[in-house]
Design a protein around this motif. Structure first.
Motif, PDB file in Angstrom:
ATOM      1  N   LEU A  31       0.827  -1.204   0.000  1.00 28.75           N
ATOM      2  CA  LEU A  31       0.000   0.000   0.000  1.00 28.75           C
ATOM      3  C   LEU A  31       0.862   1.255   0.000  1.00 28.75           C
ATOM      4  N   ARG A  32       1.918   1.244   0.782  1.00 26.06           N
ATOM      5  CA  ARG A  32       2.796   2.414   0.834  1.00 26.06           C
ATOM      6  C   ARG A  32       3.390   2.712  -0.546  1.00 26.06           C
ATOM      7  N   HIS A  33       3.641   1.672  -1.306  1.00 22.18           N
ATOM      8  CA  HIS A  33       4.247   1.846  -2.623  1.00 22.18           C
ATOM      9  C   HIS A  33       3.207   2.174  -3.692  1.00 22.18           C
ATOM     10  N   ASP A  34       2.074   1.447  -3.679  1.00 16.36           N
ATOM     11  CA  ASP A  34       1.096   1.553  -4.777  1.00 16.36           C
ATOM     12  C   ASP A  34      -0.079   2.471  -4.472  1.00 16.36           C
ATOM     13  N   ALA A  35      -0.474   2.556  -3.203  1.00 19.91           N
ATOM     14  CA  ALA A  35      -1.672   3.327  -2.842  1.00 19.91           C
ATOM     15  C   ALA A  35      -1.405   4.102  -1.559  1.00 19.91           C
ATOM     16  N   PRO A  36      -0.529   5.092  -1.592  1.00 25.14           N
ATOM     17  CA  PRO A  36      -0.123   5.785  -0.358  1.00 25.14           C
ATOM     18  C   PRO A  36      -1.249   6.549   0.327  1.00 25.14           C
ATOM     19  N   GLY A  37      -2.310   6.891  -0.402  1.00 29.30           N
ATOM     20  CA  GLY A  37      -3.413   7.625   0.205  1.00 29.30           C
ATOM     21  C   GLY A  37      -4.502   6.753   0.766  1.00 29.30           C
ATOM     22  N   MET A  38      -4.429   5.454   0.559  1.00 26.42           N
ATOM     23  CA  MET A  38      -5.459   4.553   1.063  1.00 26.42           C
ATOM     24  C   MET A  38      -5.291   4.361   2.568  1.00 26.42           C
ATOM     25  N   ALA A  39      -6.405   4.404   3.298  1.00 23.38           N
ATOM     26  CA  ALA A  39      -6.396   4.161   4.742  1.00 23.38           C
ATOM     27  C   ALA A  39      -6.940   2.764   5.008  1.00 23.38           C
ATOM     28  N   LEU A  40      -6.231   2.002   5.826  1.00 21.89           N
ATOM     29  CA  LEU A  40      -6.637   0.639   6.164  1.00 21.89           C
ATOM     30  C   LEU A  40      -6.947   0.571   7.652  1.00 21.89           C
ATOM     31  N   HIS A  41      -8.185   0.234   7.987  1.00 21.84           N
ATOM     32  CA  HIS A  41      -8.611   0.083   9.381  1.00 21.84           C
ATOM     33  C   HIS A  41      -8.700  -1.408   9.683  1.00 21.84           C
ATOM     34  N   VAL A  42      -7.852  -1.900  10.582  1.00 23.55           N
ATOM     35  CA  VAL A  42      -7.748  -3.326  10.854  1.00 23.55           C
ATOM     36  C   VAL A  42      -8.475  -3.668  12.145  1.00 23.55           C
ATOM     37  N   ARG A  43      -9.285  -4.712  12.087  1.00 20.69           N
ATOM     38  CA  ARG A  43     -10.001  -5.207  13.264  1.00 20.69           C
ATOM     39  C   ARG A  43      -9.675  -6.683  13.445  1.00 20.69           C
ATOM     40  N   ASP A  44      -9.657  -7.118  14.687  1.00 23.53           N
ATOM     41  CA  ASP A  44      -9.335  -8.506  15.005  1.00 23.53           C
ATOM     42  C   ASP A  44     -10.555  -9.405  14.810  1.00 23.53           C
ATOM     43  N   ILE A  45     -10.329 -10.578  14.259  1.00 21.31           N
ATOM     44  CA  ILE A  45     -11.364 -11.615  14.193  1.00 21.31           C
ATOM     45  C   ILE A  45     -10.897 -12.739  15.105  1.00 21.31           C
ATOM     46  N   ALA A  46     -11.445 -12.800  16.303  1.00 21.86           N
ATOM     47  CA  ALA A  46     -11.010 -13.793  17.286  1.00 21.86           C
ATOM     48  C   ALA A  46     -11.709 -15.130  17.076  1.00 21.86           C
ATOM     49  N   ALA A  47     -12.995 -15.107  16.756  1.00 22.62           N
ATOM     50  CA  ALA A  47     -13.780 -16.324  16.535  1.00 22.62           C
ATOM     51  C   ALA A  47     -14.173 -16.402  15.063  1.00 22.62           C
ATOM     52  N   ARG A  48     -14.070 -17.583  14.492  1.00 22.00           N
ATOM     53  CA  ARG A  48     -14.231 -17.725  13.039  1.00 22.00           C
ATOM     54  C   ARG A  48     -15.594 -17.247  12.552  1.00 22.00           C
ATOM     55  N   ASP A  49     -16.649 -17.436  13.344  1.00 19.72           N
ATOM     56  CA  ASP A  49     -17.973 -17.052  12.876  1.00 19.72           C
ATOM     57  C   ASP A  49     -18.254 -15.564  13.056  1.00 19.72           C
ATOM     58  N   ASP A  50     -17.346 -14.841  13.705  1.00 20.91           N
ATOM     59  CA  ASP A  50     -17.519 -13.390  13.799  1.00 20.91           C
ATOM     60  C   ASP A  50     -17.439 -12.729  12.429  1.00 20.91           C
ATOM     61  N   ALA A  51     -16.726 -13.358  11.500  1.00 23.62           N
ATOM     62  CA  ALA A  51     -16.494 -12.734  10.195  1.00 23.62           C
ATOM     63  C   ALA A  51     -17.795 -12.433   9.470  1.00 23.62           C
ATOM     64  N   ILE A  52     -18.722 -13.386   9.456  1.00 22.25           N
ATOM     65  CA  ILE A  52     -19.973 -13.180   8.721  1.00 22.25           C
ATOM     66  C   ILE A  52     -20.782 -12.058   9.348  1.00 22.25           C
ATOM     67  N   ALA A  53     -20.864 -12.032  10.682  1.00 25.63           N
ATOM     68  CA  ALA A  53     -21.610 -10.970  11.357  1.00 25.63           C
ATOM     69  C   ALA A  53     -20.988  -9.605  11.056  1.00 25.63           C
ATOM     70  N   MET A  54     -19.669  -9.528  11.033  1.00 23.81           N
ATOM     71  CA  MET A  54     -18.992  -8.256  10.773  1.00 23.81           C
ATOM     72  C   MET A  54     -19.181  -7.811   9.326  1.00 23.81           C
ATOM     73  N   LEU A  55     -19.159  -8.748   8.398  1.00 24.75           N
ATOM     74  CA  LEU A  55     -19.401  -8.411   6.993  1.00 24.75           C
ATOM     75  C   LEU A  55     -20.851  -8.005   6.771  1.00 24.75           C
ATOM     76  N   ASP A  56     -21.776  -8.722   7.387  1.00 21.70           N
ATOM     77  CA  ASP A  56     -23.194  -8.371   7.267  1.00 21.70           C
ATOM     78  C   ASP A  56     -23.463  -6.972   7.795  1.00 21.70           C
ATOM     79  N   ALA A  57     -22.851  -6.657   8.930  1.00 16.69           N
ATOM     80  CA  ALA A  57     -23.091  -5.361   9.561  1.00 16.69           C
ATOM     81  C   ALA A  57     -22.302  -4.241   8.908  1.00 16.69           C
ATOM     82  N   GLY A  58     -21.341  -4.586   8.049  1.00 22.79           N
ATOM     83  CA  GLY A  58     -20.504  -3.558   7.446  1.00 22.79           C
ATOM     84  C   GLY A  58     -19.389  -3.088   8.353  1.00 22.79           C
ATOM     85  N   THR A  59     -19.167  -3.786   9.468  1.00 23.11           N
ATOM     86  CA  THR A  59     -18.074  -3.427  10.369  1.00 23.11           C
ATOM     87  C   THR A  59     -16.730  -3.595   9.677  1.00 23.11           C
ATOM     88  N   VAL A  60     -16.628  -4.604   8.817  1.00 27.44           N
ATOM     89  CA  VAL A  60     -15.441  -4.788   7.987  1.00 27.44           C
ATOM     90  C   VAL A  60     -15.892  -4.967   6.543  1.00 27.44           C
TER      91      VAL A  60
END
Length: 309
Positions: A119-148
């Motif tokens: 990103l620093r090389h190709d997309a220096p203006g892009m902002a990446l907000h990283v969130r932890d996925i501790a439990a495997r099924d959290d991913a679907i809930a987070m995608l559904d809600a738009g959290t990630v």
């Protein structure tokens, strides 16, 4: 509802708010000022007859009505773009897109440093907000809600229907590890020797029954669990300084910095390799910035396939 009352720009604003959960970031996403986005939200609330988004400690929280509207409106906007042939062209060199990435511990450790370099090389203006996925099924809930916007981790137990899309990234095989001077490390590890040892189990979700225990249970066997912990990257050091044995993903051992103090042995059980996948919501499938970033993540996944194939 009278369609003549609907301004297409309001739907674009809604889609940005749903994705970013912030008036400011949503405005940046579609090139509008914060006052203009606030005005658009007020008009949307009047049009729909619902608050749509409520303030919460970590940004805007969509109401149930907003969640119901999110996917069909995103699909409708994508169809309009395709029909008019005016799909946005994404230029990573000038983009200021903000994207939220949910990622679990191991792929985060392996991939994030290289992704940030890219990103620093190709997309220096892009902002990446990283969130932890501790439990495997959290991913679907987070995608559904738009959290990630994008999730990386082991596949969820539920598929998410047709609304959640997945792409394989890499696989990790299991190895057993002992400290180098452990008496059991001097000979092949058979099942009898394996069961005679005290075991360390890594369980990010807090379970005390992992793949090894399931494989043993099918034979009517159990092992002695002396230590269970949620942090996989702590395990190699703990094994190197104890008499414990651990069954870990090979990539974790190699990336931990403690591989030289350990002996890696094939498990005396048939343990399938662990797959890691990238997932995203269908409503974001054609988003130019997210599509570009998914391509970069997929390329990093291809580079890590050698631990499991």
């Amino acid at each position: 509802m009278d369609l003549h009352r609907i301004d297409l720009n309001l739907l674009i604003a809604f889609d940005a708010l749903m994705t970013e959960r912030s008036v400011t970031r949503a405005g940046i996403r579609i090139g509008r000022s914060q006052p203009a986005m606030s005005a658009a939200l007020a008009r949307l609330r009047a049009l729909i007859g619902d608050d749509l988004f409520l303030r919460a400690p970590h940004g805007l929280q969509p109401t149930p009505r907003a969640i119901d509207l999110a996917e069909p409106l995103a699909q409708a906007l994508a169809q309009i773009e395709r029909a008019l042939g005016t799909e946005r062209v994404f230029d990573p060199a000038t983009a200021t897109t903000a994207i939220s990435l949910g990622i679990s511990d191991h792929p985060g450790f392996l991939m994030l440093p290289r992704l940030l370099d890219r990103l620093r090389h190709d997309a220096p203006g892009m902002a990446l907000h990283v969130r932890d996925i501790a439990a495997r099924d959290d991913a679907i809930a987070m995608l559904d809600a738009g959290t990630v916007d994008i999730a990386v981790g082991v596949p969820p137990t539920a598929t998410g229907g047709g609304r959640i899309l997945h792409q394989p990234l890499f696989r990790e095989r299991f190895v057993c590890v002992l400290r180098k001077d452990h008496p059991a490390a001097q000979s092949p590890l058979d099942l009898t020797a394996f069961l005679a040892l005290s075991h360390l189990l890594v369980s990010p979700e807090g379970d005390q029954f992992g793949q090894v225990d399931a494989a043993l249970a099918r034979r009517g066997l159990k092992r002695h669990l002396a230590l269970t912990l949620p942090h996989m990257y702590a395990a190699p050091l703990l094994v190197a300084r104890s008499d414990l044995i651990a069954t870990l993903m090979e990539g974790v051992v190699m990336a931990s910095g403690h591989a030289d103090a350990l002996v890696m042995l094939p498990p005396p059980l048939d343990l399938p390799a662990v797959p890691f996948v990238m997932s995203w919501h269908r409503r974001n499938d054609t988003h130019p910035g997210q599509h570009w970033l998914r391509g970069r993540i997929a390329a990093l996944g291809d580079a890590g396939r050698d631990h499991g194939d």
